[in-house]
Design an enzyme around this catalytic site. Structure first.
Site, PDB file in Angstrom:
ATOM      1  N   ASP A   7       0.869  -1.157   0.000  1.00 56.48           N
ATOM      2  CA  ASP A   7       0.000   0.000   0.000  1.00 56.48           C
ATOM      3  C   ASP A   7       0.920   1.226   0.000  1.00 56.48           C
ATOM      4  OD1 ASP A   7      -2.438   1.575   0.479  1.00 56.48           O
ATOM      5  OD2 ASP A   7      -1.596   1.852   2.479  1.00 56.48           O
ATOM      6  N   ASP A   9      -0.149   5.145   0.947  1.00 57.44           N
ATOM      7  CA  ASP A   9      -0.395   6.124   2.004  1.00 57.44           C
ATOM      8  C   ASP A   9      -0.438   5.453   3.376  1.00 57.44           C
ATOM      9  OD1 ASP A   9      -1.397   8.803   0.460  1.00 57.44           O
ATOM     10  OD2 ASP A   9      -2.028   6.996  -0.590  1.00 57.44           O
ATOM     11  N   ASP A 170      -1.589  -0.821   6.143  1.00 58.17           N
ATOM     12  CA  ASP A 170      -1.677  -0.131   7.427  1.00 58.17           C
ATOM     13  C   ASP A 170      -3.089  -0.020   7.966  1.00 58.17           C
ATOM     14  OD1 ASP A 170      -2.408   3.229   6.918  1.00 58.17           O
ATOM     15  OD2 ASP A 170      -2.115   1.873   5.231  1.00 58.17           O
TER      16      ASP A 170
END
Length: 221
Positions: A7, A9, A170
């Site tokens: 991922d 961001d 995250d």
């Protein structure tokens, strides 16, 4: 080929301040000033532009509608595109860790819910676009995470095999994506939710990018 998909961001880079700034540009245009706080509202930034706008409107405009959010969304993207790397920084050790993986024969790619053109632009500005063999963004394949299709496309574009891959992320969105794709997930504890990602029961936790090689070995060999 064994493959690690990231991922963007909150996983590879802390983009929260620039994302919050883009939403605040919208609220300034509406006469509300800077509605969102770059620290207190950082976690919302990693859930996307609509989430930031929704939070902002909830603070200043009771009774707002989805139409209000959607009217501002293109303006947010435009503002973000013009100031995409003012405050954004890669997390410590990320580049070195990815270079180690590549030197050991792993393929690496990106699967993000950021629009592909913005993700490509950001990584280019940060000087790391060439590290990644694939780039799958929001709607690149018609759907976004947690649908597994973007992840599967990221693995395929990188030249990998899904059964020998895992996702580094995250948020709960990444956890759900990995589960839907039938692959392990490592969640970073240095992102917006910190140690709270333990509650999502990922197959591994990544406390620092210095640990990436070990986590990779444990998850896919």
């Amino acid at each position: 080929m064994r493959t690690v998909i990231f991922d963007l961001d909150g996983t590879l880079a802390d983009t929260s301040a620039d994302l919050i700034a883009s939403a605040n540009a919208c609220f300034r245009g509406l006469g509300y000033g800077d509605v969102l706080d770059p620290v207190a509202d950082a976690s919302t930034a990693f859930h996307g532009g609509r989430a930031m706008l929704t939070l902002g409107f909830s603070k200043v405009q009771p009774g707002f509608s989805e139409a209000d959010v959607m009217a501002q969304y293109p303006l947010l993207l435009a503002a973000y595109g013009e100031a995409i790397d003012i405050h954004t920084q890669l997390y410590p050790g990320a580049v070195a860790a990815i270079e180690v993986l590549k030197s050991k024969g792993y393929a690496v790619g990106i699967c993000t819910n950021k629009p592909e053109d913005l993700a490509d632009r950001l990584l280019t500005r940060l000087g790391v676009r060439d590290l990644f063999a694939s780039m799958i963004g929001a709607k690149t394949v018609g759907v976004s995470k947690p649908d597994p299709k973007p992840y599967l496309a990221a693995v395929s574009e990188a030249g990998g095999v899904v059964a020998q891959s895992f996702l580094v992320g995250d948020t709960d969105t990444d956890r759900k994506t990995a589960r839907a794709a039938g692959v392990p997930c490592a969640l970073v504890t240095f992102g917006p939710d910190g140690e709270g990602v333990r509650d999502l029961s990922p197959e591994a936790l990544l406390h620092h990018y210095d640990d990436l090689a070990r986590v990779t070995q444990e998850l896919i060999g």
